[in-house]
Design an enzyme around this catalytic site. Structure first.
Site, PDB file in Angstrom:
ATOM      1  N   LYS A 189      -4.076  -2.184   5.057  1.00 35.66           N
ATOM      2  CA  LYS A 189      -3.202  -1.706   6.143  1.00 35.66           C
ATOM      3  C   LYS A 189      -3.882  -1.822   7.499  1.00 35.66           C
ATOM      4  O   LYS A 189      -3.232  -2.116   8.501  1.00 35.66           O
ATOM      5  CB  LYS A 189      -2.657  -0.299   5.885  1.00 35.66           C
ATOM      6  CG  LYS A 189      -3.650   0.812   5.678  1.00 35.66           C
ATOM      7  CD  LYS A 189      -2.891   2.119   5.360  1.00 35.66           C
ATOM      8  CE  LYS A 189      -3.803   3.219   4.847  1.00 35.66           C
ATOM      9  NZ  LYS A 189      -4.145   3.033   3.410  1.00 35.66           N
TER      10      LYS A 189
ATOM     11  N   ASP B   7       0.835  -1.209   0.000  1.00 36.42           N
ATOM     12  CA  ASP B   7       0.000   0.000   0.000  1.00 36.42           C
ATOM     13  C   ASP B   7       0.862   1.249   0.000  1.00 36.42           C
ATOM     14  O   ASP B   7       0.520   2.250  -0.636  1.00 36.42           O
ATOM     15  CB  ASP B   7      -0.956   0.004   1.205  1.00 36.42           C
ATOM     16  CG  ASP B   7      -1.908   1.203   1.141  1.00 36.42           C
ATOM     17  OD1 ASP B   7      -2.573   1.368   0.098  1.00 36.42           O
ATOM     18  OD2 ASP B   7      -1.959   1.998   2.101  1.00 36.42           O
TER      19      ASP B   7
ATOM     20  N   ARG C 144      -0.803   5.987  -6.961  1.00 39.97           N
ATOM     21  CA  ARG C 144      -2.187   6.415  -7.282  1.00 39.97           C
ATOM     22  C   ARG C 144      -2.338   7.918  -7.107  1.00 39.97           C
ATOM     23  O   ARG C 144      -3.066   8.571  -7.855  1.00 39.97           O
ATOM     24  CB  ARG C 144      -3.174   5.675  -6.380  1.00 39.97           C
ATOM     25  CG  ARG C 144      -3.368   4.217  -6.762  1.00 39.97           C
ATOM     26  CD  ARG C 144      -4.176   3.468  -5.720  1.00 39.97           C
ATOM     27  NE  ARG C 144      -5.448   4.075  -5.451  1.00 39.97           N
ATOM     28  CZ  ARG C 144      -5.986   4.189  -4.223  1.00 39.97           C
ATOM     29  NH1 ARG C 144      -5.362   3.721  -3.172  1.00 39.97           N
ATOM     30  NH2 ARG C 144      -7.148   4.769  -4.062  1.00 39.97           N
TER      31      ARG C 144
ATOM     32  N   SER D 285      -6.888  -0.572  -0.340  1.00 41.72           N
ATOM     33  CA  SER D 285      -5.824   0.228   0.273  1.00 41.72           C
ATOM     34  C   SER D 285      -6.085   0.380   1.778  1.00 41.72           C
ATOM     35  O   SER D 285      -5.219   0.126   2.617  1.00 41.72           O
ATOM     36  CB  SER D 285      -5.781   1.604  -0.407  1.00 41.72           C
ATOM     37  OG  SER D 285      -5.104   2.552   0.377  1.00 41.72           O
TER      38      SER D 285
HETATM   39  N1  URA Z   1      -7.361   6.279   2.388  1.00 41.50           N
HETATM   40  C1  URA Z   1      -6.529   5.244   2.083  1.00 41.50           C
HETATM   41  O1  URA Z   1      -5.808   4.764   2.952  1.00 41.50           O
HETATM   42  N2  URA Z   1      -6.514   4.781   0.823  1.00 41.50           N
HETATM   43  C2  URA Z   1      -7.301   5.285  -0.140  1.00 41.50           C
HETATM   44  O2  URA Z   1      -7.245   4.795  -1.245  1.00 41.50           O
HETATM   45  C3  URA Z   1      -8.168   6.359   0.177  1.00 41.50           C
HETATM   46  C4  URA Z   1      -8.177   6.843   1.461  1.00 41.50           C
END
Ligand code: URA
Length: 434
Positions: free
Chosen positions: A187, A161, A168, A183
Site C-alpha cells: 500500500k 491488502d 488476517r 501488506s
Molecule cells: N500494518 C500493516 O499495514 N500490515 C500489517 O500486516 C501489519 C501492520
C-alpha cells in the site's frame, strides 16, 4: 490452476511462481477465491514463510491490484510513515502533522486494527464525522491543499491488502514477516510516496517479540523499497509496554490532542518527534538530521502541528472541536478500576494483554464484519518502573457493554507485574535500519 493445489504446495513448503501468486491474489480480490481457501493459504504461509522471490512477487502483485498513484505533479517531497503495529501506538497522528507543518507532503494510507493492535483508521474515525474512504481525486486534492491526507486501502488503491488485511485480522495469520512486509509495502508503494519511515515495533506488545525478528522484518521492507527505488528507513522501537497511557480509539485521539498541545506522555512525544524528524530529513527539508529534529520540535512547540491536524480533521469531515472538547468524542458509559494487589514497582505491563482486553470489549474485531466501539479502551495510571502502593489504581477500563468485561478485566489485571525491585529502564529507540 486450482486454488487447492496451490494451498497444498504452500503447505508442503514449496515456492509459488509469480503467476500462481497473481492467480491467488487477483482471485481473492475479485471474490472468485473464497475466504476459507485464502485463510488456508495464509495459514500455510504463516508456517512456511516466503522465499525472497515470492515476497517480491507477492508485494508487487498486491501493489498492482489497484491504482498506483503518481503524485509528481504535486510540488514537494512526499514522505509517509507506517508502524508494524503496537498497543497505544498513535504516533502516526502526531508525526504526520508535525512533518506536514514543516513542509513535508504526507500521503498516508493506513490500516484498521489488526490482531491485538490498534489501527490509524479506526482511531481517526472515532472523531465524529471523520471520513477515511477518500477517492483518489479527494486524496490528491487534500494533499494539494493541506499537504497531508489520511485514507484507507480502498477498491481503488491497494484493494488486495484491504481484503487480505481484514481476513488476517480474524484468522490468526498476522504475525508473519512476509505477510506484514508485503501488506505494508504494497500500500505504501502504491500511494506515490518518494520515501518512507517505518516504525518496527518489538517486544511483548508487538508482532515481532525478538529484536532479531524485528530486524529481519525491517530489512525485508527496506529491501523491497530499494528494489522499487524508494528511500526507506526503519526505526526498531520498544513495545514492551503500551505507548503513552491510552489504548483504544477515542481515548487515543484524546492523547494525540494532548501530545500535539505539548502535554503528552514522554515516551509518545519522544518517538513521534524522532519519526517526524526522519520524515523531514528524508524530504530534504533540512541539511542534517539534527536540524530536522530541531524543526520537528519547533513545529510541535509553536502549535503549528496541532493547527495542521485540526485543519486536516476538518477538511476530511471531522469535527475539530472534538479535539479540544473531549465530551464531543464517543464516551464510554462504564468504568472499572484495576487495583494493585500489593506494593512494589511496576516491573512490566504486558502490552499484548492490554491490547487483547481492549479488543475484547469492542475496540477491535473478532469477525471481519464486526463494527468497532470507538468509546471503549484502557487508560493506564502507571508505567513500568513506577512505585505503587497496594490498592493503588493501575489503570481504568472504559466500556459500554458488559460482554467479555470480566474476562477483559482479568487479563488487564494479570498484565501488570509488580515486583520488589525497580526494573531497569529500557531504551525506546533500539536500532536504525536503512
Ligand atoms: N500494518 C500493516 O499495514 N500490515 C500489517 O500486516 C501489519 C501492520
Amino acid at each position: 490452476m486450482r486454488t487447492v493445489d496451490l494451498i497444498l504446495r504452500k503447505r508442503a513448503g514449496e515456492e509459488l511462481s509469480v503467476e500462481e501468486i497473481r492467480y491467488l491474489i487477483n482471485g481473492y480480490t475479485t471474490g472468485e477465491i473464497p475466504d476459507y481457501q485464502m485463510s488456508a493459504y495464509l495459514m500455510a504461509t504463516f508456517f512456511n514463510g516466503m522465499t525472497d522471490r515470492e515476497l517480491s512477487s507477492f508485494t508487487e502483485v498486491m501493489m498492482a491490484s489497484g491504482a498506483i498513484l503518481d503524485l509528481s505533479d504535486i510540488p514537494g517531497v512526499k514522505v509517509d510513515k507506517h508502524s508494524t503495529g503496537g498497543v497505544g501506538d498513535k504516533t502516526s497522528l502526531i508525526c504526520a502533522p508535525i512533518a506536514a507543518a514543516a513542509g513535508v507532503i504526507v500521503p498516508m494510507i493506513s490500516g484498521r486494527g489488526l490482531g491485538h493492535t490498534g489501527g490509524t483508521l479506526d482511531k481517526l474515525e472515532a472523531i465524529p464525522g471523520f471520513r477515511t474512504d477518500l477517492s483518489v481525486e479527494q486524496f490528491r486534492a487534500m494533499l494539494t491543499q493541506h499537504g497531508m491526507a489520511f485514507m484507507g486501502q480502498s477498491d481503488e488503491v491497494a484493494p488486495a491488502d484491504k481484503r487480505l488485511y481484514a481476513l488476517r485480522d480474524v484468522t490468526g495469520t498476522v504475525e508473519s514477516i512476509s505477510l506484514i512486509a508485503s501488506s505494508i509495502m504494497s500500500k505504501k508503494m502504491a500511494e506515490g510516496c518518494d520515501a518512507l519511515v517505518l516504525d518496527v515495533k518489538v517486544g511483548n506488545g508487538a508482532f515481532m517479540k525478538k529484536q532479531v525478528e524485528a530486524r529481519r522484518l525491517a530489512q525485508a521492507m527496506v529491501g523491497i523499497g530499494r528494489r522499487l527505488d524508494k528511500k526507506v528507513q526503519a526505526l526498531i522501537t520498544d513495545m514492551n509496554q503500551p505507548l503513552g497511557f491510552a489504548v483504544g480509539n477515542a481515548v487515543e485521539v484524546m492523547e494525540v490532542s494532548q501530545t500535539l498541545q505539548k502535554s503528552g506522555p514522554a515516551d509518545l512525544t519522544r518517538i513521534s518527534l524522532e519519526l517526524a524528524a526522519r520524515m523531514i530529513f528524508l524530504a530534504k527539508v533540512t541539511p542534517t538530521l539534527d536540524d530536522a529534529r530541531k524543526l520537528a520540535e519547533d513545529k510541535l512547540m509553536d502549535g503549528s502541528a496541532y493547527r495542521k491536524f485540526k485543519q486536516v480533521v476538518q477538511a476530511q469531515g471531522g469535527n475539530p472541536l472534538a479535539l479540544d472538547r473531549f465530551e464531543l468524542l464517543p464516551n464510554a458509559t462504564g468504568m472499572r478500576e484495576i487495583l494493585s494487589p500489593r506494593s512494589g514497582f511496576v516491573s512490566a505491563i504486558m502490552a499484548e494483554d492490554i491490547g487483547r482486553a481492549s479488543t475484547m470489549i469492542g475496540a477491535g474485531r473478532s469477525r471481519k464484519e464486526d463494527p468497532i466501539d470507538p468509546a471503549v479502551g484502557v487508560i493506564l495510571e502507571v508505567k513500568a518502573g513506577e512505585k505503587v502502593d497496594a490498592g493503588a489504581v493501575l489503570c481504568r477500563l472504559y466500556y459500554t457493554g458488559e460482554d467479555n468485561l470480566d474476562e477483559a478485566a482479568e487479563l488487564v489485571e494479570d498484565a501488570f507485574r509488580i515486583s520488589g525491585s525497580r526494573p531497569e529502564e529500557r531504551e525506546l529507540i533500539l536500532e536504525v535500519v536503512g
